[in-house]
Design a protein around this motif. Structure first.
Motif, PDB file in Angstrom:
ATOM      1  N   ALA A 182      -3.635  -5.629  15.357  1.00 31.18           N
ATOM      2  CA  ALA A 182      -4.174  -4.874  14.230  1.00 31.18           C
ATOM      3  C   ALA A 182      -3.249  -3.728  13.838  1.00 31.18           C
ATOM      4  CB  ALA A 182      -5.563  -4.344  14.575  1.00 31.18           C
ATOM      5  N   ALA A 183      -2.700  -3.019  14.836  1.00 32.70           N
ATOM      6  CA  ALA A 183      -1.795  -1.900  14.545  1.00 32.70           C
ATOM      7  C   ALA A 183      -0.528  -2.393  13.868  1.00 32.70           C
ATOM      8  CB  ALA A 183      -1.455  -1.147  15.833  1.00 32.70           C
ATOM      9  N   GLY A 184       0.011  -3.519  14.353  1.00 32.47           N
ATOM     10  CA  GLY A 184       1.190  -4.087  13.706  1.00 32.47           C
ATOM     11  C   GLY A 184       0.896  -4.488  12.278  1.00 32.47           C
ATOM     12  N   GLY A 185      -0.262  -5.080  12.049  1.00 32.07           N
ATOM     13  CA  GLY A 185      -0.634  -5.471  10.692  1.00 32.07           C
ATOM     14  C   GLY A 185      -0.795  -4.276   9.771  1.00 32.07           C
ATOM     15  N   PHE A 186      -1.448  -3.223  10.262  1.00 37.23           N
ATOM     16  CA  PHE A 186      -1.629  -2.008   9.455  1.00 37.23           C
ATOM     17  C   PHE A 186      -0.280  -1.426   9.054  1.00 37.23           C
ATOM     18  CE2 PHE A 186      -1.857   2.548   8.943  1.00 37.23           C
ATOM     19  CZ  PHE A 186      -2.996   2.755   8.180  1.00 37.23           C
ATOM     20  N   THR A 187       0.646  -1.340  10.007  1.00 33.91           N
ATOM     21  CA  THR A 187       1.957  -0.759   9.733  1.00 33.91           C
ATOM     22  C   THR A 187       2.738  -1.611   8.743  1.00 33.91           C
ATOM     23  OG1 THR A 187       1.982   0.167  11.969  1.00 33.91           O
ATOM     24  CG2 THR A 187       4.078   0.102  10.792  1.00 33.91           C
ATOM     25  N   ALA A 188       2.681  -2.934   8.907  1.00 28.41           N
ATOM     26  CA  ALA A 188       3.390  -3.825   7.976  1.00 28.41           C
ATOM     27  C   ALA A 188       2.882  -3.640   6.553  1.00 28.41           C
ATOM     28  CB  ALA A 188       3.224  -5.277   8.414  1.00 28.41           C
ATOM     29  N   VAL A 189       1.570  -3.566   6.393  1.00 25.88           N
ATOM     30  CA  VAL A 189       0.982  -3.407   5.062  1.00 25.88           C
ATOM     31  C   VAL A 189       1.335  -2.040   4.487  1.00 25.88           C
ATOM     32  CG1 VAL A 189      -1.190  -3.218   3.798  1.00 25.88           C
ATOM     33  CG2 VAL A 189      -0.898  -5.024   5.486  1.00 25.88           C
ATOM     34  N   ALA A 190       1.322  -1.001   5.319  1.00 29.20           N
ATOM     35  CA  ALA A 190       1.602   0.357   4.847  1.00 29.20           C
ATOM     36  C   ALA A 190       3.063   0.553   4.477  1.00 29.20           C
ATOM     37  CB  ALA A 190       1.206   1.372   5.924  1.00 29.20           C
ATOM     38  N   CYS A 191       3.945  -0.303   4.992  1.00 26.27           N
ATOM     39  CA  CYS A 191       5.379  -0.156   4.734  1.00 26.27           C
ATOM     40  C   CYS A 191       5.834  -0.832   3.450  1.00 26.27           C
ATOM     41  CB  CYS A 191       6.187  -0.726   5.898  1.00 26.27           C
ATOM     42  SG  CYS A 191       6.286   0.365   7.327  1.00 26.27           S
ATOM     43  N   HIS A 192       5.222  -1.978   3.125  1.00 23.65           N
ATOM     44  CA  HIS A 192       5.799  -2.781   2.041  1.00 23.65           C
ATOM     45  C   HIS A 192       4.744  -3.734   1.504  1.00 23.65           C
ATOM     46  CE1 HIS A 192       8.637  -5.519   0.020  1.00 23.65           C
ATOM     47  NE2 HIS A 192       9.492  -4.525   0.079  1.00 23.65           N
ATOM     48  N   PRO A 193       4.725  -3.986   0.191  1.00 26.23           N
ATOM     49  CA  PRO A 193       3.736  -4.918  -0.363  1.00 26.23           C
ATOM     50  C   PRO A 193       3.769  -6.304   0.283  1.00 26.23           C
ATOM     51  CG  PRO A 193       4.768  -3.677  -2.128  1.00 26.23           C
ATOM     52  CD  PRO A 193       5.517  -3.326  -0.871  1.00 26.23           C
ATOM     53  N   VAL A 194       4.959  -6.781   0.672  1.00 26.93           N
ATOM     54  CA  VAL A 194       5.041  -8.084   1.339  1.00 26.93           C
ATOM     55  C   VAL A 194       4.297  -8.060   2.670  1.00 26.93           C
ATOM     56  CG1 VAL A 194       6.641  -9.780   2.337  1.00 26.93           C
ATOM     57  CG2 VAL A 194       7.172  -8.715   0.161  1.00 26.93           C
ATOM     58  N   GLY A 195       4.073  -6.864   3.214  1.00 26.65           N
ATOM     59  CA  GLY A 195       3.321  -6.748   4.457  1.00 26.65           C
ATOM     60  C   GLY A 195       1.910  -7.285   4.352  1.00 26.65           C
ATOM     61  N   ALA A 196       1.444  -7.539   3.117  1.00 29.91           N
ATOM     62  CA  ALA A 196       0.121  -8.142   2.936  1.00 29.91           C
ATOM     63  C   ALA A 196       0.017  -9.491   3.635  1.00 29.91           C
ATOM     64  CB  ALA A 196      -0.196  -8.300   1.451  1.00 29.91           C
ATOM     65  N   VAL A 197       1.160 -10.113   3.934  1.00 32.04           N
ATOM     66  CA  VAL A 197       1.125 -11.386   4.660  1.00 32.04           C
ATOM     67  C   VAL A 197       0.495 -11.205   6.031  1.00 32.04           C
ATOM     68  CG1 VAL A 197       3.124 -12.308   3.428  1.00 32.04           C
ATOM     69  CG2 VAL A 197       3.471 -11.073   5.582  1.00 32.04           C
ATOM     70  N   ALA A 198       0.523  -9.976   6.576  1.00 25.75           N
ATOM     71  CA  ALA A 198      -0.105  -9.723   7.873  1.00 25.75           C
ATOM     72  C   ALA A 198      -1.614  -9.923   7.787  1.00 25.75           C
ATOM     73  CB  ALA A 198       0.219  -8.308   8.355  1.00 25.75           C
ATOM     74  N   VAL A 199      -2.200  -9.580   6.637  1.00 26.80           N
ATOM     75  CA  VAL A 199      -3.634  -9.798   6.448  1.00 26.80           C
ATOM     76  C   VAL A 199      -3.934 -11.295   6.455  1.00 26.80           C
ATOM     77  CG1 VAL A 199      -5.588  -9.447   4.893  1.00 26.80           C
ATOM     78  CG2 VAL A 199      -3.872  -7.641   5.175  1.00 26.80           C
ATOM     79  N   VAL A 200      -3.088 -12.065   5.754  1.00 27.77           N
ATOM     80  CA  VAL A 200      -3.245 -13.524   5.736  1.00 27.77           C
ATOM     81  C   VAL A 200      -3.133 -14.078   7.152  1.00 27.77           C
ATOM     82  CG1 VAL A 200      -2.267 -15.694   4.897  1.00 27.77           C
ATOM     83  CG2 VAL A 200      -2.347 -13.684   3.396  1.00 27.77           C
ATOM     84  N   LEU A 201      -2.140 -13.602   7.902  1.00 30.32           N
ATOM     85  CA  LEU A 201      -1.943 -14.071   9.277  1.00 30.32           C
ATOM     86  C   LEU A 201      -3.159 -13.766  10.133  1.00 30.32           C
ATOM     87  CD1 LEU A 201      -0.291 -15.064  11.723  1.00 30.32           C
ATOM     88  CD2 LEU A 201       0.663 -12.756  11.886  1.00 30.32           C
ATOM     89  N   LEU A 202      -3.629 -12.539  10.078  1.00 28.68           N
ATOM     90  CA  LEU A 202      -4.738 -12.145  10.943  1.00 28.68           C
ATOM     91  C   LEU A 202      -6.031 -12.851  10.556  1.00 28.68           C
ATOM     92  CD1 LEU A 202      -3.843  -8.373  11.284  1.00 28.68           C
ATOM     93  CD2 LEU A 202      -3.765 -10.095  13.082  1.00 28.68           C
ATOM     94  N   LEU A 203      -6.257 -13.058   9.267  1.00 25.11           N
ATOM     95  CA  LEU A 203      -7.440 -13.814   8.844  1.00 25.11           C
ATOM     96  C   LEU A 203      -7.425 -15.240   9.389  1.00 25.11           C
ATOM     97  CD1 LEU A 203      -8.042 -12.802   5.106  1.00 25.11           C
ATOM     98  CD2 LEU A 203      -9.625 -12.500   7.017  1.00 25.11           C
ATOM     99  N   SER A 204      -6.232 -15.838   9.400  1.00 23.39           N
ATOM    100  CA  SER A 204      -6.119 -17.226   9.871  1.00 23.39           C
ATOM    101  C   SER A 204      -6.004 -17.327  11.392  1.00 23.39           C
ATOM    102  CB  SER A 204      -4.900 -17.895   9.236  1.00 23.39           C
ATOM    103  OG  SER A 204      -3.696 -17.272   9.666  1.00 23.39           O
ATOM    104  N   SER A 205      -5.847 -16.188  12.073  1.00 25.27           N
ATOM    105  CA  SER A 205      -5.601 -16.221  13.517  1.00 25.27           C
ATOM    106  C   SER A 205      -6.771 -16.799  14.303  1.00 25.27           C
ATOM    107  CB  SER A 205      -5.271 -14.819  14.039  1.00 25.27           C
ATOM    108  OG  SER A 205      -6.394 -13.947  13.930  1.00 25.27           O
TER     109      SER A 205
END
Length: 400
Positions: A182-205
């Protein structure tokens, strides 16, 4: 002779440190070959040599926070559109601000954050590869040192920090650590719009991770982790609202000043991205070094290489599954991220920046380890050639 645990840990850190040093050496050589005259080494070792257009916006956020204004208010001859720095996310600038608290200039702090993130990328990748030196893992690290678009891992951009965050998210899933993912996903999203892929990854996890839990708990962890990651957007919008008084500041500047914000047809966007005439717009004046002269349209083979790399990763996963070999949690995660990172810039309309956004496919190296050396070696050669070409475009000031 008995090896101490401490010495063993130090030896385990050696491969990622070597990869980081090699990456810097290769990039310096490209910079040296890209700028004529006595100043060529300075183009890499100075902070100015690592800054391009968006770098100034990230630095301005680090120095003074967000702002948005009508361009005509400050620039009389400028079109009457919205100006400011609210089109850029806060994760990287806030990290730069924190490091600058040590007394470093913002420019130097930005380089420190970038290089530390790159070293972290190699360290987390090495852990995901099993931390054992073999031909396969060695070649995988080698590809990482010249990864397509990887020149931006050294630049004053959030690409290295965002990629590190994605790798941490993958590592959290592999370890079954909800907080880490979750922390990695939050940081990825907060850094760059492409970080939204972390939300997709975590939803599918829930489909492939949390294997020690029952299905209801697996989906609960997946949904909650995705919600935490999505909080990175809320944090960014809160900071923008605090500075501008508008919750829609990001959307407004993207739509009014950059013509973005809508969903694009990805194949049509690829064609537009391929045709961007960097050679015409930003060609340096005077006699050009040989490498730059032959690299002014290097974004075009870059697109072919990126597409081939994504297909190769998909094919590797398919072959492994057909042969009855299970993919690990990290490999499933890398597969999801590879597809998502490749597509997002074209769906969102990143016509002028896809080549650096695609560098976040670095996470796919988790699956490159499973490729045959007969595939890894040609891949390494192709990446090395293209790294030099795109790097030459960057250091010559042709890329933005």
């Amino acid at each position: 002779m008995i090896e101490s645990p401490r010495a063993g840990r130090l030896l385990a850190l050696l491969p990622p440190v070597i990869a980081w040093l090699v990456s810097n050496l290769v990039t310096w050589l490209v910079a040296h070959a890209s700028v004529a005259g006595d100043g060529s080494p300075v183009a890499y070792w100075s902070t100015a040599g690592r800054r391009r257009w968006d770098s100034e916006h990230y630095l301005s956020i680090a120095r003074g926070g967000y702002e948005m204004f009508r361009c005509r208010e400050r620039y009389a001859n400028f079109p009457d559109v919205v100006c400011g720095n609210v089109a850029w996310f806060p994760g990287y600038p806030m990290a730069v601000r924190a490091v600058s608290g040590t007394g470093l200039s913002y420019e130097l702090a930005a380089v420190v954050v970038t290089e530390a993130a790159l070293l972290g990328m190699f360290a987390v990748l090495w852990w995901l590869l099993g931390g054992v030196a073999t031909w396969s893992t060695g070649l995988t690290l080698a590809v990482g040192t010249v990864f397509p678009g990887g020149v931006y891992f050294h630049a004053v951009f959030p690409i290295a920090l965002a990629t590190l965050a994605l790798l941490v998210c993958v590592a959290g899933l592999e370890r079954g650590s909800w907080w880490t993912a979750a922390a990695g996903g939050f940081t990825a999203v907060a850094c760059h719009p492409v970080g939204a892929v972390a939300v997709v990854l975590l939803l599918s996890s829930g489909l492939f991770a949390w294997r020690g839990d029952g299905w209801p708990l697996r989906w609960a962890k997946a949904g909650l982790a995705a919600a935490v990651a999505g909080g990175g957007v809320l944090w960014a919008k809160w900071l923008m609202w605090q500075a501008t008084g508008r919750w829609d500041a990001y959307e407004t500047i993207q739509r009014a000043s950059y013509g973005q914000g809508d969903v694009r047809q990805p194949f049509a966007e690829m064609v537009r991205a391929y045709g961007v005439p960097f050679r015409t717009w930003y060609t340096p004046q005077g006699r050009l070094p040989w490498l730059v002269e032959h690299a002014l349209a290097a974004h075009r083979p870059q697109l072919w290489l990126n597409a081939a790399f994504a297909v190769l990763v998909l094919a590797t996963a398919a072959v492994l599954l057909v042969r009855g070999r299970r993919l690990s949690v990290a490999e499933w995660a890398a597969l999801v991220l590879t597809v998502a990172v490749f597509l997002v810039p074209f769906v969102a309309g990143a016509q002028m920046s896809w080549y650096r956004n695609h560098a976040q496919m670095f996470v796919a190296l988790v699956l490159v380890r499973r490729m045959s050396p007969w595939v890894q070696v040609p891949l390494l050669a192709a990446c090395a050639v293209q790294y030099a070409l795109l790097g030459a475009m960057f250091f010559a000031g042709v890329l933005v």
